[in-house]
Design a protein around this motif. Structure first.
Motif, mmCIF file in Angstrom:
data_model
loop_
_atom_site.group_PDB
_atom_site.id
_atom_site.type_symbol
_atom_site.label_atom_id
_atom_site.label_comp_id
_atom_site.label_asym_id
_atom_site.label_seq_id
_atom_site.Cartn_x
_atom_site.Cartn_y
_atom_site.Cartn_z
ATOM 1 N N LYS A 94 0.829 -1.209 0.000
ATOM 2 C CA LYS A 94 0.000 0.000 0.000
ATOM 3 C C LYS A 94 0.864 1.260 0.000
ATOM 4 N N ALA A 95 1.999 1.224 0.654
ATOM 5 C CA ALA A 95 2.894 2.386 0.650
ATOM 6 C C ALA A 95 3.474 2.614 -0.746
ATOM 7 N N PHE A 96 3.956 1.564 -1.399
ATOM 8 C CA PHE A 96 4.480 1.719 -2.762
ATOM 9 C C PHE A 96 3.398 2.271 -3.688
ATOM 10 N N GLU A 97 2.185 1.757 -3.564
ATOM 11 C CA GLU A 97 1.101 2.239 -4.420
ATOM 12 C C GLU A 97 0.737 3.682 -4.080
ATOM 13 N N HIS A 98 0.757 4.029 -2.818
ATOM 14 C CA HIS A 98 0.476 5.394 -2.383
ATOM 15 C C HIS A 98 1.512 6.364 -2.965
ATOM 16 N N ILE A 99 2.769 5.975 -2.885
ATOM 17 C CA ILE A 99 3.856 6.810 -3.413
ATOM 18 C C ILE A 99 3.706 6.991 -4.921
ATOM 19 N N SER A 100 3.375 5.915 -5.629
ATOM 20 C CA SER A 100 3.269 6.014 -7.093
ATOM 21 C C SER A 100 2.132 6.933 -7.517
ATOM 22 N N HIS B 201 23.412 15.087 -2.842
ATOM 23 C CA HIS B 201 22.268 15.997 -2.922
ATOM 24 C C HIS B 201 21.044 15.267 -3.463
ATOM 25 N N ASP B 202 21.245 14.421 -4.485
ATOM 26 C CA ASP B 202 20.137 13.676 -5.080
ATOM 27 C C ASP B 202 19.522 12.707 -4.065
ATOM 28 N N VAL B 203 20.363 12.082 -3.242
ATOM 29 C CA VAL B 203 19.843 11.197 -2.189
ATOM 30 C C VAL B 203 18.898 11.993 -1.290
ATOM 31 N N GLY B 204 19.328 13.156 -0.850
ATOM 32 C CA GLY B 204 18.484 13.996 -0.004
ATOM 33 C C GLY B 204 17.195 14.406 -0.691
ATOM 34 N N LYS B 205 17.299 14.746 -1.958
ATOM 35 C CA LYS B 205 16.122 15.160 -2.727
ATOM 36 C C LYS B 205 15.119 14.010 -2.842
ATOM 37 N N VAL B 206 15.609 12.815 -3.149
ATOM 38 C CA VAL B 206 14.724 11.655 -3.290
ATOM 39 C C VAL B 206 14.112 11.286 -1.933
ATOM 40 N N LEU B 207 14.918 11.279 -0.871
ATOM 41 C CA LEU B 207 14.379 10.967 0.459
ATOM 42 C C LEU B 207 13.333 11.997 0.864
ATOM 43 N N GLY B 208 13.582 13.263 0.570
ATOM 44 C CA GLY B 208 12.592 14.295 0.847
ATOM 45 C C GLY B 208 11.314 14.071 0.056
ATOM 46 N N GLY B 209 11.469 13.646 -1.197
ATOM 47 C CA GLY B 209 10.297 13.344 -2.026
ATOM 48 C C GLY B 209 9.487 12.189 -1.463
ATOM 49 N N PHE B 210 10.188 11.167 -0.972
ATOM 50 C CA PHE B 210 9.489 10.034 -0.351
ATOM 51 C C PHE B 210 8.753 10.486 0.904
ATOM 52 N N ALA B 211 9.404 11.297 1.733
ATOM 53 C CA ALA B 211 8.764 11.778 2.961
ATOM 54 C C ALA B 211 7.510 12.582 2.621
ATOM 55 N N LYS B 212 7.603 13.410 1.608
ATOM 56 C CA LYS B 212 6.448 14.209 1.191
ATOM 57 C C LYS B 212 5.340 13.303 0.648
ATOM 58 N N ALA B 213 5.711 12.295 -0.129
ATOM 59 C CA ALA B 213 4.724 11.405 -0.739
ATOM 60 C C ALA B 213 3.974 10.576 0.301
ATOM 61 N N ILE B 214 4.627 10.228 1.400
ATOM 62 C CA ILE B 214 3.955 9.390 2.405
ATOM 63 C C ILE B 214 3.493 10.180 3.627
ATOM 64 N N ALA B 215 3.537 11.492 3.537
ATOM 65 C CA ALA B 215 3.141 12.333 4.676
ATOM 66 C C ALA B 215 1.717 12.038 5.134
ATOM 67 N N ASP B 216 0.839 11.686 4.211
ATOM 68 C CA ASP B 216 -0.552 11.403 4.589
ATOM 69 C C ASP B 216 -0.876 9.909 4.522
ATOM 70 N N PHE B 217 0.125 9.066 4.400
ATOM 71 C CA PHE B 217 -0.097 7.617 4.341
ATOM 72 C C PHE B 217 -0.489 7.090 5.714
ATOM 73 N N GLN B 218 -1.510 6.266 5.748
ATOM 74 C CA GLN B 218 -1.976 5.659 6.993
ATOM 75 C C GLN B 218 -2.090 4.147 6.818
ATOM 76 N N ILE C 202 2.687 13.479 13.834
ATOM 77 C CA ILE C 202 3.489 12.379 13.294
ATOM 78 C C ILE C 202 3.079 12.078 11.857
ATOM 79 N N GLN C 203 3.979 11.407 11.165
ATOM 80 C CA GLN C 203 3.703 10.938 9.815
ATOM 81 C C GLN C 203 4.523 9.682 9.577
ATOM 82 N N ALA C 204 4.182 8.964 8.542
ATOM 83 C CA ALA C 204 4.956 7.785 8.151
ATOM 84 C C ALA C 204 6.330 8.237 7.666
ATOM 85 N N VAL C 205 7.351 7.452 7.987
ATOM 86 C CA VAL C 205 8.706 7.683 7.481
ATOM 87 C C VAL C 205 9.284 6.358 7.010
#
Length: 176
Positions: free
Chosen positions: A6-12, A68-85, A138-141
């Motif tokens: 569900k997390a992978f699908e949420h991110i996509s 820098h790209d690692v940080g950017k991608v990790l930030g993108g993942f955090a943003k994408a799952i911020a509302d994941f439950q 809190i949020q998913a990480v």
């Protein structure tokens, strides 16, 4: 596995441009199957598409642009799952830093007194701030973005970039 699927699908859905594996569904559109192994034990079986690249751990050199790209991608993942439950986010789980108090009861297993003192200091500090941490939103990480869960594509003579972030099994909730 259900949480990871569900997390992978949420991110996509939230961030389709992130280098994230996609769940390959069965012919019956199921994200995973329950099969029996040779001993009759039930096993969950699921398939993700293969992402290009190799582990960040063996990708050399680690240029400033790649870091820098690692940080950017990790930030993108955090943003994408911020509302994941998911109910699995709140399980008792040693990787969940919001539940780090369990370490305090395990200090005696560290034979080196200097290391034990370091852990005791960290444990005391965690205990001191634990109530305040619990008040934060809190949020998913991902919580396990280590050198072996990050894939890097590109060769020495080409720009290198993060080509994937894998293994969401260690997801949990953490303060924002």
């Amino acid at each position: 596995v259900d949480m990871q699927v569900k997390a992978f699908e949420h991110i996509s859905v939230r961030q389709a441009d992130l280098p994230c594996p996609r769940v390959i569904r069965t012919g019956d559109n199921l994200p995973y199957l329950t099969l029996h192994d040779e001993d009759g034990n039930e096993r969950l079986v699921w398939v993700l598409n293969r992402l290009p690249g190799r582990c960040y751990a063996i990708a050399e050199p680690k240029s400033d642009a790649l870091i820098h790209d690692v940080g950017k991608v990790l930030g993108g993942f955090a943003k994408a799952i911020a509302d994941f439950q998911h109910d699995g986010l709140d399980r008792a789980f040693k990787w969940n830093l919001m539940q780090a108090g369990w370490v305090n009861d395990q200090r005696a297993c560290i034979p080196d007194p200097a290391r034990r003192k370091i852990i005791e200091s960290i444990g005391l500090e965690f205990t001191r701030i634990e109530a305040d941490l619990a008040k934060l939103p809190i949020q998913a990480v991902h919580n396990d973005a280590n050198d072996y869960n990050i894939l890097v594509a590109g060769e020495l003579n080409a720009p290198r970039q993060v080509s994937g972030l894998i293994d969401l099994g260690d997801m949990c909730e953490a303060p924002r």
